[in-house]
Design a protein around this motif. Structure first.
Motif, mmCIF file in Angstrom:
data_model
loop_
_atom_site.group_PDB
_atom_site.id
_atom_site.type_symbol
_atom_site.label_atom_id
_atom_site.label_comp_id
_atom_site.label_asym_id
_atom_site.label_seq_id
_atom_site.Cartn_x
_atom_site.Cartn_y
_atom_site.Cartn_z
ATOM 1 N N ARG A 68 -54.997 -35.392 15.145
ATOM 2 C CA ARG A 68 -56.045 -34.706 15.907
ATOM 3 C C ARG A 68 -57.214 -34.340 15.008
ATOM 4 O O ARG A 68 -58.352 -34.237 15.482
ATOM 5 C CB ARG A 68 -55.441 -33.492 16.617
ATOM 6 C CG ARG A 68 -54.540 -33.949 17.769
ATOM 7 C CD ARG A 68 -53.902 -32.818 18.520
ATOM 8 N NE ARG A 68 -53.210 -33.354 19.705
ATOM 9 C CZ ARG A 68 -52.205 -32.771 20.320
ATOM 10 N NH1 ARG A 68 -51.758 -31.594 19.895
ATOM 11 N NH2 ARG A 68 -51.644 -33.318 21.369
ATOM 12 N N ASP A 82 -58.036 -33.050 21.306
ATOM 13 C CA ASP A 82 -57.408 -33.398 22.587
ATOM 14 C C ASP A 82 -56.800 -34.801 22.574
ATOM 15 O O ASP A 82 -56.399 -35.305 23.624
ATOM 16 C CB ASP A 82 -58.428 -33.282 23.719
ATOM 17 C CG ASP A 82 -59.647 -34.158 23.467
ATOM 18 O OD1 ASP A 82 -59.825 -34.631 22.326
ATOM 19 O OD2 ASP A 82 -60.414 -34.381 24.416
ATOM 20 N N ALA A 126 -54.090 -37.539 22.378
ATOM 21 C CA ALA A 126 -52.649 -37.576 22.639
ATOM 22 C C ALA A 126 -52.035 -38.598 21.686
ATOM 23 O O ALA A 126 -52.545 -39.711 21.556
ATOM 24 C CB ALA A 126 -52.384 -37.977 24.090
ATOM 25 N N TYR A 161 -48.518 -40.535 20.198
ATOM 26 C CA TYR A 161 -47.133 -40.924 20.459
ATOM 27 C C TYR A 161 -46.636 -41.828 19.337
ATOM 28 O O TYR A 161 -47.172 -42.917 19.143
ATOM 29 C CB TYR A 161 -47.027 -41.636 21.812
ATOM 30 C CG TYR A 161 -47.416 -40.713 22.928
ATOM 31 C CD1 TYR A 161 -46.484 -39.838 23.473
ATOM 32 C CD2 TYR A 161 -48.735 -40.642 23.376
ATOM 33 C CE1 TYR A 161 -46.850 -38.934 24.459
ATOM 34 C CE2 TYR A 161 -49.099 -39.738 24.354
ATOM 35 C CZ TYR A 161 -48.160 -38.890 24.888
ATOM 36 O OH TYR A 161 -48.528 -37.984 25.847
ATOM 37 N N CYS A 171 -50.115 -48.024 29.178
ATOM 38 C CA CYS A 171 -50.657 -46.741 29.661
ATOM 39 C C CYS A 171 -51.974 -46.918 30.407
ATOM 40 O O CYS A 171 -52.345 -46.064 31.200
ATOM 41 C CB CYS A 171 -50.882 -45.778 28.488
ATOM 42 S SG CYS A 171 -49.350 -45.153 27.775
ATOM 43 N N ASP A 217 -60.597 -46.653 23.996
ATOM 44 C CA ASP A 217 -59.797 -45.792 24.865
ATOM 45 C C ASP A 217 -58.388 -45.553 24.339
ATOM 46 O O ASP A 217 -57.799 -44.518 24.601
ATOM 47 C CB ASP A 217 -59.709 -46.415 26.266
ATOM 48 C CG ASP A 217 -61.079 -46.544 26.897
ATOM 49 O OD1 ASP A 217 -61.587 -45.527 27.407
ATOM 50 O OD2 ASP A 217 -61.659 -47.638 26.832
ATOM 51 N N GLU A 231 -57.701 -40.260 26.970
ATOM 52 C CA GLU A 231 -57.910 -39.901 28.384
ATOM 53 C C GLU A 231 -56.627 -39.298 28.933
ATOM 54 O O GLU A 231 -55.588 -39.971 28.961
ATOM 55 C CB GLU A 231 -58.205 -41.166 29.209
ATOM 56 C CG GLU A 231 -59.600 -41.674 29.103
ATOM 57 C CD GLU A 231 -60.470 -41.117 30.226
ATOM 58 O OE1 GLU A 231 -59.970 -40.295 31.033
ATOM 59 O OE2 GLU A 231 -61.642 -41.507 30.264
ATOM 60 N N PRO A 232 -56.677 -38.070 29.419
ATOM 61 C CA PRO A 232 -55.445 -37.475 29.957
ATOM 62 C C PRO A 232 -54.769 -38.326 31.020
ATOM 63 O O PRO A 232 -53.542 -38.413 31.062
ATOM 64 C CB PRO A 232 -55.936 -36.144 30.538
ATOM 65 C CG PRO A 232 -57.175 -35.826 29.775
ATOM 66 C CD PRO A 232 -57.808 -37.154 29.448
ATOM 67 N N ARG A 233 -55.571 -39.002 31.866
ATOM 68 C CA ARG A 233 -54.929 -39.765 32.950
ATOM 69 C C ARG A 233 -54.095 -40.924 32.394
ATOM 70 O O ARG A 233 -53.135 -41.354 33.007
ATOM 71 C CB ARG A 233 -55.974 -40.279 33.953
ATOM 72 C CG ARG A 233 -56.725 -41.502 33.520
ATOM 73 C CD ARG A 233 -57.949 -41.793 34.414
ATOM 74 N NE ARG A 233 -58.975 -42.464 33.644
ATOM 75 C CZ ARG A 233 -59.292 -43.767 33.798
ATOM 76 N NH1 ARG A 233 -58.709 -44.497 34.706
ATOM 77 N NH2 ARG A 233 -60.229 -44.312 33.049
ATOM 78 N N ALA A 266 -52.693 -40.716 29.244
ATOM 79 C CA ALA A 266 -51.667 -40.126 28.389
ATOM 80 C C ALA A 266 -50.472 -39.633 29.179
ATOM 81 O O ALA A 266 -49.347 -39.631 28.678
ATOM 82 C CB ALA A 266 -52.276 -38.994 27.567
ATOM 83 N N GLU A 267 -50.686 -39.227 30.407
ATOM 84 C CA GLU A 267 -49.547 -38.646 31.133
ATOM 85 C C GLU A 267 -48.450 -39.672 31.441
ATOM 86 O O GLU A 267 -47.324 -39.304 31.709
ATOM 87 C CB GLU A 267 -50.005 -37.926 32.405
ATOM 88 C CG GLU A 267 -50.595 -38.805 33.456
ATOM 89 C CD GLU A 267 -51.208 -37.979 34.600
ATOM 90 O OE1 GLU A 267 -51.358 -38.533 35.684
ATOM 91 O OE2 GLU A 267 -51.529 -36.790 34.391
#
Lengths: 351, 351, 351, 351
Positions: D51, D57, D59, D61, D76, D200, D221-223, D225-226
């Motif tokens: 980070r 922010d 994400a 993995y 993803c 991205d 992008e949170p969408r 990452a979820e």
């Protein structure tokens, strides 16, 4: 081993042929050339009919068969790491050769039911693992309406399931291979127990209700529907001469033929059950709410009766059989069949 | 946006309707009940006809559409880590929305060709990576017969490809969506350029040759065929009222209607090409061996002509269009179309 | 939320670190350069050790983790339309986020068991649908050895399952994430209850027995093994610096460290269970045959105890918890933990 | 056939061992127990370091290997009916055994490049088929930084690609197996040519830069990452003893060791290319911008040189080889290798 049936089959509603009005529609659609893949007036007309049933913003995708409809519908609403809760014995779980798992990647979680119908209470123990990376994420509840056991959900029952689903950010899928039988049984507008009851995606069956072949996937959420057009093609469910599927549906939905067909099938199932009441050796085992009759019969009559009428043994251990009626079953067919059952019972008694 | 065509379409052979003999067969098959999923006399009869064409031990599986046939056939002969060599622009590569990759897991390796036809020389550079764990393993060579460019392989050309394939423990798949057009063009028994030429699995097309819908996957190796029955179901290609696909094929193969239909389409394509020779502004770009005509046309005529006749621009950059004929194209249709082309050319010249 | 544990964890054997001998092997392997992807002496050495255990013709494939091992092993022996019978609650069924379904396409059929162990009698009702195209075809029986409930199959029990499997042309897969604990418990050569008992493919665990990471898939049939090398890569389980997984296994298998580690874990579990016998509020619920102890505890002690020791609640409804020991659990650790349990019980009683 | 290398390998940067600071970190992390699957302080620390590089922010993995990172990252951001444009010869296209196609379902569209680098102009012809149901939908542009040919994109070049992608609602994926070499070559903060240039999702490589094993997928992008947490598990990339991957990354990113390592590799590649300038029989074929040197060599020297140094022939036809340097390559290694090349050239000349 190929079998041509001399008599009306009580094996499955897909043993029937094509309704005459549907044949006529096929012939009428066979007039000249038309652009392929759905950009034709028949597809527009059939889509419009579905929108009359479900709302002007419903997205409608015609496909070839029931497994294709279920897989396409589920794949529009699921991520591959999600799970589908369904009744144990549901078509998607036991009669699709693993197509949902293969095509979507999802896991199916079968839930035991007394009557083929899920309930919030039956579902509750399976609403676990949310947010835990090791576990598939419950994503959809799939119900059959009418069910594989010939039972029918009320609109309130579906609403209750949908409320549970949505409270957990899940969606509701209906396998409506026999949705017409449910609509006829409930005497409700189909929208009342589907869209208005919270269902997100439905497989609307045609094949078992008088079509040569054809099912429709109907979606109500734009975010789901935008995947459908590509997934249908990728899942090998896009007909090039689409007009010939659409024209069948156009005929089926015109003048509520779909309800008339299903009502006839339902009535004949009720009649069959009633008439079988005269045969004490045969015990009806499940509520006859749509077009299926389940019965425990003397084991000795099964093989002889199958010589005359092809049908399926549902539960070998219990000697339980399934008999189904169809849009073209007549009172005479029922009488003839019950007579055959009686003969088989009598013959078995003699031996 | 839905379009009903006033005139004969030259867009695609799937813009045509159903041949009258096929309609009659559908109606004849609509007689009473029949067991579903293929255990019926029509399926037996149609299978027998295919075995007359390909040998008594050929395994035949009816499916809904061309993409389904190609995917089922390839999935019977491939492991998921294998690759399929095909011509760049092949239907499996560009017109199936990635179905082979999704359903099988395999990679497609497109090979540039001058005329839609693979050759051993074109294939050779891609026969690499065998035994190397990082690389997909070349597993199949897939050719279209006739090709997407309207060309036709000779039996010897297919034999040469099959020899290369088998020398590398690969198999040969034929996308025969237009196999009838090839058979008509070659004036050979279909077995001569398929099974006897070393092909292992073929998609035998019906939809583009006068059926309402229906394709057949034909396999010659028992070890491949034993997977087919389950894969067909899992891939959502098993029709419940199978008789209505089989009956169409039975009619199509009876009395060599399939060859008559294809011959008519081929003749009309040849006629169209010949007549277009009178329009100097239109340049035929590829050999007309089956039922497709490719031409470079003045860019200005495309839109006006599409007002009258829906068709596809094949290569925007070159202003190359594709026109296809069908079993029901007539000499009058061709004359009318060429006149429309001429008018469009004239109108463009004026502006 | 990240947690560093002050004390020995009884949550899982994967909460442990790396055995010192394994660390030493990693360091020793870090000497100069080596060819990647397994063509190195460490991989050869570790493979040889596995062949000493299982036979000179065993095929050995190192992978990263347990889910990877299970999926690779199953994918080598299954067609996508086949099904895997496993115990309800098996790791492959509930702790792999649907990886088998997604990667292979297969369906998992969970079978309820009293103790985590399948038996021929439990399996029998699920041996149905063979040859029926609508149904997934039972293809494998997967058992965990030791099981997720800390129980251990005898060699005869596995033999009985394998006989059933092979009689139905199915294969037997063992999830051996804790195979060492089973071998230690049985005091048998691992071959005796795996290969010689009819097992076809095994996931041989390393991570839970002292490795940093690493599992091995061992196959005994060449026809299955030839797929493995490509499937391992395609399933993203091929390590480039393979020597560092292999060197760990080489150290683990040398001098039977794997058995020593597992024996220690098993002994500590037995000790833990024995000592907990002194706490009447805690009821051991399952036979302690390997390195897991299941117990029903006063609900009130769970949260306080978890403040000191992270562990999992196995069955919320029954207030049943799972405690696991590891290769590095000591008698002092056990004593300290039991004392903490006793304190929590006492504290709960006071309130 | 297993090979232990006596000398420094110039075959691949994954032939190297583990950097001493990383070994030390592994040992330090081997202190007592820790919760598994990433809920540990080392994972938190390593995530924090990422980070710092990419924004608070981001994400992050951790996964096992490069193929796993690429597949997870792409999965993803993609739907299964989408396509990935990549350079012909990209690792995802030719060195992952079809993992992207199998795991995601997507099609890869390789684009020929002169130097391994995509450009908007090269991409443009492939931006077609949007909205057409027959065609896979272009969904991502995947670039390697540095590329498989040892070249490096400038930040502006990546920005230009991202602008094209985003204008078409596509995303940009970077295969950063050698991202450190690119960062060192550009002398830019990694954020400048990744996140700030519009990327991205990125696979951030560790294995080729001094780790034992480990890669990180970083998403902005949170969408997207979820999905990642479940997909990682389902794709078999979730390490139970996660701390041992995280600790390695923590050490690699501390004090910019990652850049120091990559700089050394890059410098040695430049030195190697320079020194080979003294061998006129060897022609460097590509810009040496990172840690790879490509050269056309006399065919006769390849086999003799491979006796001393394992390396890969890149293009058999051109007699082009690839030599790579690593974090631990020294000037002496280079000198020794060039001497060996010279000897091989001399020996070949004599014959």
């Amino acid at each position: 081993m190929s079998t041509t049936l001399k008599r009306r089959s009580f094996a499955s509603d897909n043993n029937s042929g094509i309704h005459p009005a549907v044949v006529a529609a096929l012939q009428a659609a066979n007039a000249g050339d038309a652009v392929g893949y759905g950009d034709d007036p028949w597809t527009a007309a059939a889509t419009a009919r579905f929108r009359q049933l479900f709302g002007a913003d419903a997205a409608v995708y015609f496909v070839f068969n029931g497994t294709g409809a279920n897989v396409l519908g589920l794949s529009c609403v699921l991520e591959p790491f999600q799970a589908v809760l369904c009744a144990r014995g549901a078509h998607i779980d036991v009669d699709e050769c693993g197509a949902p798992e293969r095509a979507i990647g999802c896991k199916l979680i079968p839930v035991a039911t007394p009557d083929g119908k899920l309930t919030p209470a039956l579902i509750a123990p399976h609403l676990t693992g949310f947010g835990v990376q090791h576990h598939v994420q419950p994503g959809a509840i799939s119900i059959a309406q009418s069910t594989e056991l010939g039972t029918v959900y009320t609109a309130a029952e579906i609403r209750a399931i949908a409320d549970v689903a949505h409270a957990h950010r899940m969606v509701v899928h209906v396998d409506g291979a026999r949705i017409a039988n449910a609509a006829a049984a409930l005497a409700l507008p189909v929208r009342a127990f589907i869209r208005d009851a919270g269902v997100d995606v439905v497989s609307f069956g045609g094949t078992k209700n008088g079509l040569m072949l054809g099912e429709a996937v109907v979606l109500f959420e734009p975010r789901f529907a935008e995947r459908a057009v590509y997934l249908r093609k990728q899942q090998m469910q896009l007909a090039s001469k689409m007009r010939f599927i659409a024209a069948q549906f156009d005929a089926l939905l015109a003048g509520d033929l779909w309800l008339a067909n299903a009502s006839q099938a339902n009535r004949m199932a009720a009649l069959l059950a009633r008439r079988l009441g005269d045969v004490p050796e045969v015990a009806i085992t499940r509520p006859v709410q749509a077009n299926a009759v389940f019965a425990i019969v003397p084991r000795a009559i099964i093989a002889p009766l199958q010589q005359e009428y092809f049908f399926y043994v549902w539960d070998e251990a219990r000697s339980e059989v399934r008999w189904m009626t169809s849009f073209d079953t007549t009172e005479a067919d029922v009488a003839e069949f019950v007579a055959a059952v009686q003969r088989a019972v009598d013959a078995a008694a003699v031996r």
